[in-house]
Motif scaffolding. Structure first.
Motif, PDB file in Angstrom:
ATOM      1  N   SER A  32      -8.723   7.227   0.250  1.00 57.97           N
ATOM      2  CA  SER A  32      -7.461   6.684  -0.263  1.00 57.97           C
ATOM      3  C   SER A  32      -7.318   6.958  -1.764  1.00 57.97           C
ATOM      4  CB  SER A  32      -7.411   5.182  -0.004  1.00 57.97           C
ATOM      5  OG  SER A  32      -8.354   4.519  -0.823  1.00 57.97           O
ATOM      6  N   ALA A  33      -6.076   7.107  -2.185  1.00 61.23           N
ATOM      7  CA  ALA A  33      -5.805   7.326  -3.609  1.00 61.23           C
ATOM      8  C   ALA A  33      -6.260   6.120  -4.415  1.00 61.23           C
ATOM      9  CB  ALA A  33      -4.306   7.562  -3.820  1.00 61.23           C
ATOM     10  N   ARG A  97     -11.900 -13.349  -5.648  1.00 64.78           N
ATOM     11  CA  ARG A  97     -10.811 -12.372  -5.741  1.00 64.78           C
ATOM     12  C   ARG A  97     -10.088 -12.436  -4.407  1.00 64.78           C
ATOM     13  NH1 ARG A  97      -9.001  -7.140  -5.034  1.00 64.78           N
ATOM     14  NH2 ARG A  97      -7.852  -6.349  -6.842  1.00 64.78           N
ATOM     15  N   LYS A  98      -8.863 -12.929  -4.461  1.00 65.83           N
ATOM     16  CA  LYS A  98      -8.121 -13.243  -3.237  1.00 65.83           C
ATOM     17  C   LYS A  98      -7.804 -11.993  -2.430  1.00 65.83           C
ATOM     18  CE  LYS A  98      -6.516 -16.662  -2.062  1.00 65.83           C
ATOM     19  NZ  LYS A  98      -7.159 -17.630  -1.094  1.00 65.83           N
ATOM     20  N   SER A 150     -15.006  -5.569  -9.957  1.00 68.99           N
ATOM     21  CA  SER A 150     -13.812  -6.403 -10.079  1.00 68.99           C
ATOM     22  C   SER A 150     -12.744  -5.704 -10.916  1.00 68.99           C
ATOM     23  CB  SER A 150     -14.223  -7.750 -10.697  1.00 68.99           C
ATOM     24  OG  SER A 150     -13.131  -8.357 -11.325  1.00 68.99           O
ATOM     25  N   ARG A 151     -13.176  -5.110 -12.025  1.00 67.47           N
ATOM     26  CA  ARG A 151     -12.209  -4.404 -12.890  1.00 67.47           C
ATOM     27  C   ARG A 151     -11.623  -3.187 -12.177  1.00 67.47           C
ATOM     28  NH1 ARG A 151     -16.379  -5.008 -16.580  1.00 67.47           N
ATOM     29  NH2 ARG A 151     -16.818  -2.770 -16.580  1.00 67.47           N
ATOM     30  N   LYS A 157      -5.384  -1.675  -8.268  1.00 67.60           N
ATOM     31  CA  LYS A 157      -4.492  -2.581  -7.522  1.00 67.60           C
ATOM     32  C   LYS A 157      -4.842  -2.622  -6.037  1.00 67.60           C
ATOM     33  CE  LYS A 157      -0.502  -2.491 -10.631  1.00 67.60           C
ATOM     34  NZ  LYS A 157      -0.975  -1.564 -11.685  1.00 67.60           N
ATOM     35  N   ILE A 158      -6.127  -2.627  -5.731  1.00 69.47           N
ATOM     36  CA  ILE A 158      -6.564  -2.664  -4.335  1.00 69.47           C
ATOM     37  C   ILE A 158      -6.491  -4.086  -3.800  1.00 69.47           C
ATOM     38  CG2 ILE A 158      -8.578  -2.379  -2.810  1.00 69.47           C
ATOM     39  CD1 ILE A 158      -9.325   0.073  -4.485  1.00 69.47           C
ATOM     40  N   LYS A 159      -5.861  -4.218  -2.654  1.00 70.01           N
ATOM     41  CA  LYS A 159      -5.790  -5.524  -1.993  1.00 70.01           C
ATOM     42  C   LYS A 159      -6.681  -5.505  -0.762  1.00 70.01           C
ATOM     43  CE  LYS A 159      -1.267  -6.794  -3.652  1.00 70.01           C
ATOM     44  NZ  LYS A 159       0.150  -7.050  -3.313  1.00 70.01           N
TER      45      LYS A 159
END
Lengths: 422, 422
Positions: A32-33, A97-98, A150-151, A157-159
């Protein structure tokens, strides 16, 4: 955390050849990008990660005295925008991290504590890309890598589907006897709400520790009457019993497959050079992934101690008192395992292979023992790069960026496959 | 100072039955009006002596930290009108009472130091005639008795032939390794000008320590690479070498006549229960009044340590380093003896018998070892009264006046006979 071998016994746990689904999950992630952006961030921010490793390493975290490092780590979690950041009653640092779905969390943990006592010089010495300091490999590097992940996730912007709970645990080492992770799974808020557990402990990103080596630890206190070294010469000396016990233990040749180990590790006691001591102690460590072999060694160990006491009371006078030995259990870690076909293992194998690595399967005693003992999928992985001499004052890591970032990237891919990505 | 036995070998030193001349010297002393006046002063000023004991006991004098007590003692010497009062470069306090003839001095010494570390409560607790405090018997009482003798001689206007040099020594105990008296005889102003040496150390006035038990003390540090108790299992462990060394030492059966002793006394080291230690140490004490036997034991001891190191390096892997042992000498007291027919011994026997006592002959390790080692007549005597539990925090003396003054009187008679009285 420590490397070990895979016993043939435990090889039975392997099922195969399947693994198609996890490979697909990992392939989807790594292609994935967003993941590529995250990996790029790991590389771009590598200097910051190194700086964090140094900062954390240089905050002493002796056994039972991790509080200062824990506070600093909590502040770092807060600065990284993690949610519900807290230090739990045992001293573990937690930050969430939700994810996008309700449900149990994926825990990604590293341990705060070191084996080194108060007063140990923890200043990091740098030689080229090598950093030397007690605790830097085990496990300060991993603490910094959790922050880097985490950073990277935020930058890309990975969910994830599942929440990721980052944790810095206390008491992984020695007498800590897994107190942090035991609390987490015994009384903590997430104890019944954990989907999978990664302990990031040690260096080599190709190591998958899915066997939890069990351990039995004792402090043995040898006691006697004590007295003047000259005036009372001829009476029993608990130090002599201790010496014989250690020597006799070291004559035992334990099996190598399954691996069984012992160590006489810490010793102390005595009043003054001109006094026969009234008390000396030794701390012993015994381990195996094979519970039956461990129990056999424990029985041999006890017989050795008791035999040394009997021999001392025969060898010298007991007119003012005899020598005795008192066993105080100071550690008892359950053996356990996560099957190789569990998703957490399969994902990690796939991630290692996706980056050209060849996974090796390890048995060790780490924070992962605790969830394994409860049937929660758990493994221990390395945080990347190379390093060595853990638990010695010559402990080192190499932060040469290519290998260091590659390891971090593998770990992140495995974790994302396990947590799921929308 | 500590009591010991008299070996039959050393009994050979006894010659007899002679002793006529010293008996006559002592008889002349104790029958003189001047001596009776001096003895009366000892009795009359007993309360002052008790007050001095308390004052001196309550000034802490831990090993290597006798300076505060030394300053107070110097001021007391000055107040008593002694000449050439000084604290020598090692810390000993010296004060001279001039005699009538030129020639070497008779030294009368007690030691300033105690075995108790800084922070020990040295407040004296009184119960009737018993005084309790660490160091009060060994050797604060004797320091005060030296002052009492000086006052009694002055009050009785006794002129000795030889000068009497009163000395408060440093470093008699343990790691002090006789540093005060060694300096006195090695570099001090009186080193070649001492006729006889009395160490007043301990209580019982019937004890004559004329055998100096020699000692050799070592701290042995066993070193190795150290490592993880499980991951590095199979490498050498300095603890295993230590255990074997202690066990092998305790297999040695030393002679009982002459008495030869050893002790493995203090032990320490190790990093954590799950680490193979990189370093452990043991402190060893070896003693004998027989220098040749002590040297033989020392050689056996060194062979045992070296053998244990060799055995460990054969028994386990040295791939990350071998085990070694480092010997640090921490004590070396010369053995020695003063023959029983030496005037200093004969005078003291006669003085004890003159007051109805029965002398006992002791072997011990005290300040007198140093002059004995140089062929200077030297003994250690008690300062009077009763007491016990030396080297423990329950240490006590009884200052019931009859026994206390009787002991002081015996000592003074012996010293006067040795110094000569006009």
């Amino acid at each position: 955390m420590r490397r070990a071998y895979l016993s043939t016994l435990l090889a039975l746990l392997i099922t195969g050849p399947a693994l198609a689904a996890p490979k697909t999950d990992v392939a989807k992630v790594v292609n994935s990008a967003a993941f590529k952006a995250a990996a790029a961030t790991l590389a771009a921010e590598h200097d910051r990660t190194v700086a964090d490793i140094i900062t954390l390493t240089e905050i002493p975290a002796p056994p039972f005295k991790e509080a200062e490092r824990a506070k600093a780590y909590r502040a770092m979690f807060e600065a990284h925008g993690l949610r519900n950041v807290e230090i739990d009653p045992e001293g573990n640092v937690l930050g969430l991290r939700k994810g996008t779905r309700a449900g149990p969390v994926v825990v990604v943990s590293a341990h705060l504590d070191t084996v080194f006592p108060e007063g140990t010089n923890v200043k990091v010495r740098r030689e080229g890309t090598k950093l030397y300091a007690p605790g830097i490999a085990d496990d300060s590097r991993s603490l910094a890598v959790l922050l880097a992940w985490s950073r990277a996730l935020d930058a890309a912007k990975i969910k994830t589907r599942s929440d990721i709970l980052f944790v810095g645990t206390v008491g992984e080492e020695g007498a800590g006897d897994l107190r942090g992770v035991r609390y987490f799974f015994g009384k903590g808020a997430y104890k019944d709400n954990t989907k999978a557990f990664y302990s990031v402990d040690g260096i080599d990103p190709a190591h998958i520790t899915h066997i939890g080596v069990g351990s039995k630890r004792y402090r043995v206190t040898f006691k006697g009457p004590g007295g003047h070294s000259y005036g009372a010469f001829g009476i029993v000396n608990p130090m002599a019993a201790m010496g014989k016990a250690v020597a006799d233990l070291y004559a035992i040749q334990p099996p190598t497959d399954p691996k069984v180990t012992y160590s006489a590790s810490v010793v102390g006691g005595g009043t003054s050079v001109n006094s026969i001591p009234d008390k000396v102690f030794v701390e012993f460590d015994m381990r195996s992934a094979d519970a039956a072999e461990l129990a056999k060694l424990e029985a041999q160990f006890k017989a050795v101690i008791e035999g040394a006491v009997v021999a001392e009371n025969k060898a010298r006078s007991t007119r003012v008192g005899a020598v005795s030995a008192e066993f105080t259990p100071i550690g008892d870690r359950p053996a356990g395992a996560t099957p190789k076909d569990a998703a957490i293992v399969a994902n990690t194998i796939a991630a290692i292979e996706a980056f050209g690595g060849k996974p090796t399967f390890e048995a060790s005693s780490t924070d992962a023992n605790a969830p394994m003992g409860r049937g929660i999928p758990a493994i221990t992985i390395g945080s990347g790069g190379t390093g060595g001499r853990a638990h010695s004052i010559d402990e080192w890591i190499d932060v040469e960026p290519t290998a260091s970032v590659r390891g971090m990237t593998i770990g992140l891919a495995a974790i994302l496959a396990t947590a799921g990505v929308d």
